[in-house]
Design a protein around this motif. Sequence first.
Motif, PDB file in Angstrom:
ATOM      1  N   GLY A 122     -36.007   7.152  22.571  1.00 55.05           N
ATOM      2  CA  GLY A 122     -37.315   6.815  22.952  1.00 55.05           C
ATOM      3  C   GLY A 122     -38.341   7.353  22.174  1.00 55.05           C
ATOM      4  O   GLY A 122     -39.068   7.739  22.495  1.00 55.05           O
ATOM      5  N   LEU A 123     -37.874   7.913  20.783  1.00 59.19           N
ATOM      6  CA  LEU A 123     -38.522   8.629  20.148  1.00 59.19           C
ATOM      7  C   LEU A 123     -39.178   7.669  19.095  1.00 59.19           C
ATOM      8  O   LEU A 123     -38.700   6.959  18.687  1.00 59.19           O
ATOM      9  N   ARG A 124     -40.412   8.252  18.446  1.00 63.16           N
ATOM     10  CA  ARG A 124     -41.019   7.593  17.511  1.00 63.16           C
ATOM     11  C   ARG A 124     -40.492   7.772  16.061  1.00 63.16           C
ATOM     12  O   ARG A 124     -39.744   8.850  16.235  1.00 63.16           O
ATOM     13  N   SER A 125     -40.887   7.131  14.961  1.00 60.89           N
ATOM     14  CA  SER A 125     -40.292   7.530  13.485  1.00 60.89           C
ATOM     15  C   SER A 125     -40.487   8.869  13.169  1.00 60.89           C
ATOM     16  O   SER A 125     -41.654   9.530  13.497  1.00 60.89           O
ATOM     17  N   PRO A 143     -54.904   0.738  19.977  1.00 66.77           N
ATOM     18  CA  PRO A 143     -54.180   0.701  21.623  1.00 66.77           C
ATOM     19  C   PRO A 143     -52.987   1.520  21.641  1.00 66.77           C
ATOM     20  O   PRO A 143     -52.518   1.635  22.719  1.00 66.77           O
ATOM     21  N   THR A 144     -52.543   2.443  20.565  1.00 63.84           N
ATOM     22  CA  THR A 144     -51.282   2.879  20.739  1.00 63.84           C
ATOM     23  C   THR A 144     -51.740   4.598  20.695  1.00 63.84           C
ATOM     24  O   THR A 144     -50.669   5.265  20.579  1.00 63.84           O
ATOM     25  N   ASN A 169     -43.548   2.858  25.264  1.00 57.44           N
ATOM     26  CA  ASN A 169     -45.068   2.196  25.311  1.00 57.44           C
ATOM     27  C   ASN A 169     -45.463   1.388  24.333  1.00 57.44           C
ATOM     28  O   ASN A 169     -46.154   0.484  24.515  1.00 57.44           O
ATOM     29  N   MET A 170     -45.459   1.855  23.180  1.00 55.86           N
ATOM     30  CA  MET A 170     -45.893   1.330  21.864  1.00 55.86           C
ATOM     31  C   MET A 170     -45.043  -0.143  21.645  1.00 55.86           C
ATOM     32  O   MET A 170     -45.698  -0.932  21.579  1.00 55.86           O
ATOM     33  N   GLU A 223     -46.770   3.076  11.871  1.00 55.61           N
ATOM     34  CA  GLU A 223     -45.446   2.573  12.595  1.00 55.61           C
ATOM     35  C   GLU A 223     -45.706   1.181  13.361  1.00 55.61           C
ATOM     36  O   GLU A 223     -44.951   0.404  13.396  1.00 55.61           O
ATOM     37  N   PHE A 224     -46.598   1.517  14.181  1.00 53.61           N
ATOM     38  CA  PHE A 224     -47.072   0.185  14.999  1.00 53.61           C
ATOM     39  C   PHE A 224     -47.535  -1.015  14.257  1.00 53.61           C
ATOM     40  O   PHE A 224     -46.969  -2.187  14.478  1.00 53.61           O
ATOM     41  N   MET A 225     -48.418  -0.576  13.242  1.00 49.80           N
ATOM     42  CA  MET A 225     -48.974  -1.784  12.376  1.00 49.80           C
ATOM     43  C   MET A 225     -47.806  -2.449  11.729  1.00 49.80           C
ATOM     44  O   MET A 225     -47.701  -3.729  11.835  1.00 49.80           O
ATOM     45  N   GLN A 226     -46.856  -1.917  11.329  1.00 50.34           N
ATOM     46  CA  GLN A 226     -45.596  -2.513  10.620  1.00 50.34           C
ATOM     47  C   GLN A 226     -44.889  -3.186  11.639  1.00 50.34           C
ATOM     48  O   GLN A 226     -44.392  -4.492  11.303  1.00 50.34           O
ATOM     49  N   CYS A 227     -44.566  -2.781  12.642  1.00 55.74           N
ATOM     50  CA  CYS A 227     -43.694  -3.286  13.644  1.00 55.74           C
ATOM     51  C   CYS A 227     -44.527  -4.675  14.608  1.00 55.74           C
ATOM     52  O   CYS A 227     -44.042  -5.489  14.913  1.00 55.74           O
TER      53      CYS A 227
END
Lengths: 201, 226, 461
Positions: free
Chosen positions: C240-243, C414-415, C422-423, C448-452
């Motif tokens: 559950g970790l981000r990049s 939003p993130t 949650n993202m 990271e969010f933008m890309q996904c």
Amino acid sequence: MAQSSGKGSLKGKDLITIGIFSAIYFVINFIFMLMGGLHPMMWILMPGFIALLTGIPFMLMCSKVQKMGAVILMGTITGLIYFVTGMFTVVILVTFAASCILGEAVRSLSGYSTFKGNLLAFICFSLGMTGSPLPIWLMHDKFISQISEQGMPAEYITTLEKLSSPAMLLVLFLAPVIGAIAGSLISKKMFQKHFIKAGIV
Amino acid sequence: MKEKESVIKVLDPRTCLMLLIFANLITFFQSSIWIEVGWICFLGCIMLFMGQYRMAVKWIFTYGFILLLQYFLLPAAPKAITTAFTLLVNYSRRMFPCLMAGAFMIKVISLRQFILAMRKMRIPQNLIIPISVTIRYFPAIKEEVHYIRDAIKLRNIRSADKLEAIIVPLMISATATAEELSAAAVTRGIENPIRKTSVTEIKFRLPDYLYGFIGLLFTAGAFVIK
Amino acid sequence: MVSIENISFGYENKEKILKNINLDIKQGECILLCGESGCGKTTVTKLINGLIPHFCEKHNLEGKVFLSGRHVAGTELYELAKSVGSVFQNPKSQFFNLDTDSELSFGMENEGMPPEEMKKRLKDTIEKLQLKKLLGRNIFSLSGGEKQTLAFASVYAMNPAVYVLDEPTANLDTQAIERLRKQIGILKREGHTVIVAEHRLYFLYDCIDRAFYLKNGKILCVFSKEEFHKLTDDARISMGLRSIQQAEVTLPQALPGGRRDGLSAEELSCGYKKAPPVFGKLSFSAIPGEILAITGYNGIGKTTLIRCLCGLVRERDGKVFLEGKEMSARSRRKQSFLVMQDVNHQLFSDSVLEECKMAGREHTEEQIRCVLEKLGLLPFLEQHPMALSGGQKQRLAIATAILSGKKILIFDEPTSGLDYVNMRAVSEVIRQLADANHIILVVTHDREFMQCACDRVLEIK
């Protein structure tokens, strides 16, 4: 959350909480102070309106800071800011100080946490603002003689006499009492509807 | 040269507080109008010396206008207008010495200097801390209300519910801010009972003594001349 | 330097947040505390800076924490403040003064430091952290990133041995995060101990010495720097970790203005009062089914742009069209909704259900339930909106927008402050909305969010 009732001196968090709610209190107070300038009647009712709308910040502060000094500090801050901006004169400073001390005493006697005690303290506190229009009565004679010298029409002076009658003085003092009771009831409703459910008190 | 200029243009916050107290006393004694006019001119001069030219002109003109209203225009105006405004005009003229001193103080004294002055006057931390928070929170209220009003505009909220819709989020965010700000403050040692120090010093200089003395003369005059 | 011994912690009558935590941090180490939201990493930071037990009431604490040999629970907070400095998540609620200069010396003044030494430290701080641009300014005129820098600098000036940073990047843009990375580098070089609790990990890639992974109040594993760098994407996602590295954005540019099948801004410019326009002559289109990301540095006018698109500010020049029809500010207000960065500002009612009824009076309760079901809010029907978690509040705001029949949905950051899970949840919701033919714009710094989650990107320059 810090809600130790009545014990200990004010800590950093209490002081900051008092500061923030005093800011909200002051802003509402100030808006009505300005509106009081629109018409003499508005001015006389001003303490009542202020009480009606400041019930929520006052009660929230009371529930957050159940210690000695909260009410006096809120009053001192309001008084000091008004004083520094040149909007408080001696009369209102005196009534304001008296009402704060009275409010604090009531809270202290009622143990800081009861609704009735805080309501009574809020009534006392709200009476402080009556010092603003009070000079209409205190300086009544001087004022009347001064404006007749200016050559104001006699009709105007009778209107003014009516405005500064003892009956109006009663209105001046009753308005904040009624306003404070209504304001407290509104805040009680808001506590039940929002603040308790939201978990902030 | 520059050095000299800065000496004249710096006032101790305590001098301003003193002027305010004098202004209040002068208002309270309700002495002759001439003392009042003299006081306004005196404050106007201080503003000029401090380089607040626009402010000085604005306040002196407003005062002149109020005098004009009170003594010449209102007595001749229709009754409805007179009823509504005489009290206001009279009262604001009376308040004018204080208002002008207050406006001047707010203009030339920063919150920081004010806090320093309070420390120097040995006002307890228990008062200094909440009052600085109060002043710091005013712009925050403005910001919050601005966001909340934006949000209300994008939802159709009945007019009857609007007041509640502003007050409730405002109170909730105030509570949250109180919590977070306190955490930030205590971890930076705000509860330390030691006497606080400061980088900048405030002290009385020649203008402070001069203005203080003149102010005192006016107050004495207001007390004596009825 | 810091040692935590057998700590268990919980608030009264609630489940324990930390269970039997042990950790030792050496002087000069840079430590990352990571894990999903609610794993207890913020609580660990509070144990170190003393907010627990001094600041929190009604809790149960077992075990001991030592900081430079001192027992934290037995030392006053203001004494601890000299050896541990804290930076928090929200830049808006960390400053105490109105001007930047006062804020810088705030901590030192509290300590009662002699003026001469204070001056020396101030000079030092300003030089090392390059603060010239911030001096002598009103704090309310600073951007979020600048406020965070100021908070950091104010702590730095006190020169504590240990720094505790609790989600310091939650509200920052890329540029500000880069600045924070450099600041942490300075701390390391000077031999300070740094403890960071974070969701966003990429900026710490080079800084950290060890990483502690927490789950459900326990330390599950400890990574050395090398082990952490070797984490595969699959392993990281399952934790559950981000990049752990900055994501590349390879999205195509936004469509040019003039499309008749969606929202089209043409030569739009906007500004406040007499000030020069915040941005000028902007043209782009956003069509239903696609998610358009809007990005650019802080202060470049993203907020003004979205406020303008929502009809909250009038355009100074140019036009906005929806499906070929020109839209006034007023009609834009009717058609669009903004999910604010701080959603607390836009929830007004006393329960989730009421909030929805308020938004769309013509809907039946059945329809409302259906919308809430999709957003995973049905179990919370009777709860007060403010008692929900951050992500749930966001989804409730979205529900009100859907129910009031808005076509254009705009999201502002939003993130911010969200963990990986949650993202992903936000991305899925936004995708669903796009598939349901909404026009979606997302203002974000989060690459990271933008890309996904997004399809196209509009970079404002």
